[in-house]
Design an enzyme around this catalytic site. Structure first.
Site, short mmCIF file in Angstrom:
data_model
loop_
_atom_site.label_atom_id
_atom_site.label_comp_id
_atom_site.label_asym_id
_atom_site.label_seq_id
_atom_site.Cartn_x
_atom_site.Cartn_y
_atom_site.Cartn_z
N GLY A 10 0.81 -1.22 0.00
CA GLY A 10 0.00 0.00 0.00
C GLY A 10 0.84 1.27 0.00
N ILE A 12 1.51 3.78 2.32
CA ILE A 12 2.49 4.06 3.38
C ILE A 12 3.47 2.89 3.52
N ASN A 35 -6.38 -3.37 -1.90
CA ASN A 35 -6.37 -1.94 -2.24
C ASN A 35 -5.02 -1.51 -2.79
N ASP A 58 -3.85 -13.03 2.87
CA ASP A 58 -4.79 -12.22 3.63
C ASP A 58 -4.41 -12.32 5.11
N PHE A 80 0.20 -2.44 8.61
CA PHE A 80 -0.49 -1.39 7.85
C PHE A 80 -1.82 -1.88 7.29
N SER A 124 -4.32 6.54 13.95
CA SER A 124 -4.68 7.75 13.22
C SER A 124 -5.06 8.86 14.19
N TYR A 149 -14.58 3.25 10.42
CA TYR A 149 -13.13 3.18 10.20
C TYR A 149 -12.38 3.68 11.44
N LYS A 153 -9.77 1.88 14.56
CA LYS A 153 -8.46 2.34 15.05
C LYS A 153 -8.49 2.47 16.57
N ASN A 179 -1.91 13.75 8.55
CA ASN A 179 -2.40 13.58 7.17
C ASN A 179 -1.25 13.34 6.19
N ASN A 199 -9.70 12.05 -0.21
CA ASN A 199 -8.76 12.92 0.50
C ASN A 199 -8.31 14.08 -0.39
N GLY A 294 -19.04 15.14 9.32
CA GLY A 294 -18.00 14.48 10.12
C GLY A 294 -16.68 15.23 10.18
P1 NAD Z 1 -3.44 1.45 1.67
O1 NAD Z 1 -4.81 1.00 1.41
O2 NAD Z 1 -2.66 2.02 0.55
O3 NAD Z 1 -2.58 0.24 2.30
C1 NAD Z 1 -3.15 -0.76 3.11
C2 NAD Z 1 -2.76 -2.09 2.50
O4 NAD Z 1 -3.34 -3.15 3.28
C3 NAD Z 1 -3.27 -2.27 1.08
O5 NAD Z 1 -2.19 -2.63 0.25
C4 NAD Z 1 -4.29 -3.41 1.16
O6 NAD Z 1 -4.31 -4.20 0.01
C5 NAD Z 1 -3.80 -4.15 2.40
N1 NAD Z 1 -4.83 -4.91 3.12
C6 NAD Z 1 -6.04 -4.49 3.56
N2 NAD Z 1 -6.68 -5.50 4.20
C7 NAD Z 1 -5.84 -6.56 4.18
C8 NAD Z 1 -5.91 -7.89 4.68
N3 NAD Z 1 -6.99 -8.35 5.30
N4 NAD Z 1 -4.86 -8.71 4.48
C9 NAD Z 1 -3.76 -8.28 3.83
N5 NAD Z 1 -3.63 -7.05 3.32
C10 NAD Z 1 -4.65 -6.21 3.50
O7 NAD Z 1 -3.49 2.45 2.90
P2 NAD Z 1 -2.35 3.38 3.51
O8 NAD Z 1 -2.70 4.78 3.24
O9 NAD Z 1 -1.01 2.87 3.09
O10 NAD Z 1 -2.60 3.12 5.05
C11 NAD Z 1 -1.86 2.16 5.79
C12 NAD Z 1 -2.43 2.10 7.20
O11 NAD Z 1 -2.34 3.38 7.80
C13 NAD Z 1 -3.92 1.71 7.25
O12 NAD Z 1 -4.12 0.90 8.38
C14 NAD Z 1 -4.62 3.03 7.43
O13 NAD Z 1 -5.84 2.90 8.08
C15 NAD Z 1 -3.61 3.78 8.29
N6 NAD Z 1 -3.74 5.24 8.16
C16 NAD Z 1 -3.69 5.82 6.94
C17 NAD Z 1 -3.83 7.20 6.81
C18 NAD Z 1 -3.79 7.85 5.46
O14 NAD Z 1 -4.18 9.01 5.36
N7 NAD Z 1 -3.33 7.20 4.40
C19 NAD Z 1 -4.02 7.98 7.95
C20 NAD Z 1 -4.05 7.36 9.20
C21 NAD Z 1 -3.90 5.97 9.30
C1 UD1 Z 2 -9.77 12.00 6.61
C2 UD1 Z 2 -10.64 11.16 7.50
C3 UD1 Z 2 -9.80 10.62 8.64
C4 UD1 Z 2 -8.59 9.87 8.09
C5 UD1 Z 2 -7.81 10.82 7.18
C6 UD1 Z 2 -6.63 10.16 6.54
C7 UD1 Z 2 -12.92 12.09 7.28
C8 UD1 Z 2 -14.03 12.79 7.98
N1 UD1 Z 2 -11.77 11.94 7.99
O1 UD1 Z 2 -9.26 13.04 7.38
O2 UD1 Z 2 -10.56 9.75 9.45
O3 UD1 Z 2 -7.75 9.42 9.15
O4 UD1 Z 2 -8.69 11.27 6.13
O5 UD1 Z 2 -7.03 9.21 5.61
O6 UD1 Z 2 -13.05 11.66 6.15
N2 UD1 Z 2 -11.22 18.53 1.60
C9 UD1 Z 2 -11.82 19.33 0.66
N3 UD1 Z 2 -12.13 18.79 -0.54
C10 UD1 Z 2 -11.88 17.48 -0.87
C11 UD1 Z 2 -11.26 16.67 0.11
C12 UD1 Z 2 -10.96 17.22 1.34
O7 UD1 Z 2 -12.05 20.52 0.92
O8 UD1 Z 2 -12.20 17.06 -1.98
C13 UD1 Z 2 -10.85 19.12 2.91
C14 UD1 Z 2 -11.52 18.49 4.10
O9 UD1 Z 2 -12.76 19.08 4.38
C15 UD1 Z 2 -10.47 18.72 5.20
C16 UD1 Z 2 -9.14 18.68 4.43
O10 UD1 Z 2 -9.46 18.93 3.07
O11 UD1 Z 2 -10.61 20.00 5.75
C17 UD1 Z 2 -8.43 17.33 4.53
O12 UD1 Z 2 -9.35 16.31 4.16
P1 UD1 Z 2 -8.88 14.78 4.00
O13 UD1 Z 2 -7.68 14.71 3.12
O14 UD1 Z 2 -10.07 13.99 3.61
O15 UD1 Z 2 -8.39 14.38 5.47
P2 UD1 Z 2 -9.17 14.49 6.87
O16 UD1 Z 2 -10.54 15.00 6.70
O17 UD1 Z 2 -8.28 15.20 7.81
#
Ligand code: NAD
Ligand code: UD1
Length: 339
Positions: A10, A12, A35, A58, A80, A124, A149, A153, A179, A199, A294
């Site tokens: 994925g 991260i 994903n 998985d 992750f 998160s 979601y 966490k 973020n 996002n 939200g």
């Molecule tokens: P991502 O979806 O790119 O990566 C997650 C990976 O996990 C994917 O490759 C997916 O295929 C794999 N996966 C999901 N379910 C699985 C399972 N049952 N078995 C094996 N593999 C599985 O997401 P990411 O952005 O890289 O996020 C990584 C972690 O960080 C996640 O747990 C996410 O919730 C957390 N996180 C992400 C953000 C963000 O903004 N990206 C913010 C806070 C926390």
């Molecule tokens: C979202 C999730 C949060 C998750 C994080 C990282 C929600 C309510 N929260 O956070 O749980 O941990 O992503 O994956 O979804 N924005 C716009 N236009 C867009 C998209 C976003 O204006 O098309 C704004 C949002 O209102 C926010 C900021 O951009 O103010 C960041 O949004 P986003 O990237 O979705 O992150 P979070 O809302 O912080």
């Protein structure tokens, strides 16, 4: 150390594997590709100049996890793997609870059965809900969470706290990401969301490249300097190096440790749009839309604890985040799958 990177294909995970190699660790990536696709790992291999061992499995598959942990003698596991789309989790709560909770339970069991006692969990900032303090320290109480979601966490944090309490020889690090945005500076790996991005940054880059017509800015009547939502954006490579630092906590037998991983700077939606336009010389058409359900006004952290205890702090600023996000998008307009 030899590290199991679960969810390693994925966004991260793939960036973290690079930082782990740079720091001299070895990894086995495990992912069911729900994903992601293994092209990300092929490109990581290209960047680090060696193949990345990968097992497609998985994390909920107990027999597969047991075999992987039995055969590999890992020193630590970075977890992750999870489903992460907030809106989808509201529509499909069962799928989210089932995947995110069970994957973690199965992994913890496989670790326990095979003597691996060091665990790093992707948590998160969402666990703080509408935060009781700004900037947010790790002492800030957890808040009301409005989606499944985020609940997974928060619940998994509690599970891990209890597991570590019952087995104090375990080291468990909960990393609360703010973020993450941006991409590896090579432009070879980055964020590849399915369908319409939820996002902000992927929406901006897809608008800039012409896939989306304009960015909707969700609300300009928040109690913030320009009325748009303020967040703590962190370059994904900085976030990745935070995991290498978390391994130091494990080496020092931290027991349970919780860290915010953010920069400590809050940027509004319009700050990000303007920084993106300035650094990349490209316009991002946008219009103001109603608030998104939200959402909160302001969320940024105090990252001092990770600096004091681990020596970790973010190196990249908002301009590098915008530059690298665009570099990835323009070189891979359709992500990994389609060229
Ligand atoms: P991502 O979806 O790119 O990566 C997650 C990976 O996990 C994917 O490759 C997916 O295929 C794999 N996966 C999901 N379910 C699985 C399972 N049952 N078995 C094996 N593999 C599985 O997401 P990411 O952005 O890289 O996020 C990584 C972690 O960080 C996640 O747990 C996410 O919730 C957390 N996180 C992400 C953000 C963000 O903004 N990206 C913010 C806070 C926390
Ligand atoms: C979202 C999730 C949060 C998750 C994080 C990282 C929600 C309510 N929260 O956070 O749980 O941990 O992503 O994956 O979804 N924005 C716009 N236009 C867009 C998209 C976003 O204006 O098309 C704004 C949002 O209102 C926010 C900021 O951009 O103010 C960041 O949004 P986003 O990237 O979705 O992150 P979070 O809302 O912080």
């Amino acid at each position: 150390m030899k590290i199991a990177v679960i969810g390693g294909a994925g966004y991260i995970g793939s960036h973290t594997i690079i930082e782990l190699y740079k720091a001299g660790h070895s990894v086995v990536a495990v992912d069911n590709l729900v994903n992601s696709c293994d092209e990300s790992l092929r490109r990581v291999a290209e960047i680090i100049g060696q193949p990345v061992p990968f097992i497609k499995a998985d994390a909920r598959d107990a027999a597969a996890m047991d075999k992987i942990f039995k055969e590999n003698h890992f020193d630590a596991c970075i977890h992750f793997a999870g489903l992460k789309a907030v809106g989808e989790s509201v529509a499909k709560p069962l799928e989210y609870y089932e995947n995110n909770m069970n994957a973690t339970f199965v992994l913890l069991n496989a670790m326990r059965n095979n003597g691996c006692k060091n665990f790093i969990f992707s948590s998160s900032a969402t666990v703080y809900g509408n935060p009781a303090e700004i900037p947010i320290t790790e002492k800030c109480p957890k808040g009301a969470i409005t989606n499944p979601y985020g609940q997974t966490k928060s619940m998994l944090e509690q599970v891990l706290i209890d597991v570590q309490k019952a087995a104090p020889e375990w080291n468990v690090v909960l990393l609360r990401y703010f973020n993450p945005i941006g991409a590896h500076p090579s432009g070879r790996i980055g964020e590849d969301p399915n369908g319409i991005p939820n996002n902000l940054m992927p929406y901006i880059t897809q608008t800039a490249v012409g896939i989306r017509k304009e960015l909707g800015v969700f609300g300009n009547d928040y109690d913030t300097p320009d009325g748009t939502g303020v967040r703590d954006y962190i370059h994904v490579c900085d976030l990745a190096s935070g995991h290498v630092s978390a391994l130091k906590a494990i080496e020092n037998k931290c027991g349970l440790a919780i860290y915010n991983l953010g920069t400590g700077h809050g940027y509004s939606v319009l700050d990000v749009v303007h920084a993106f336009e300035k650094v990349n010389g490209i316009k991002v058409p946008y219009s103001i839309k109603p608030r998104r359900a939200g959402d909160i006004a302001t969320c940024y952290c105090n990252p001092e604890k990770a600096y004091k205890e681990l020596g970790w702090k973010a190196q990249f600023g908002i301009e590098e985040m915008c530059r690298d996000a665009w570099n990835w998008q323009k070189n891979n307009p359709n992500g990994y799958r389609k060229g």
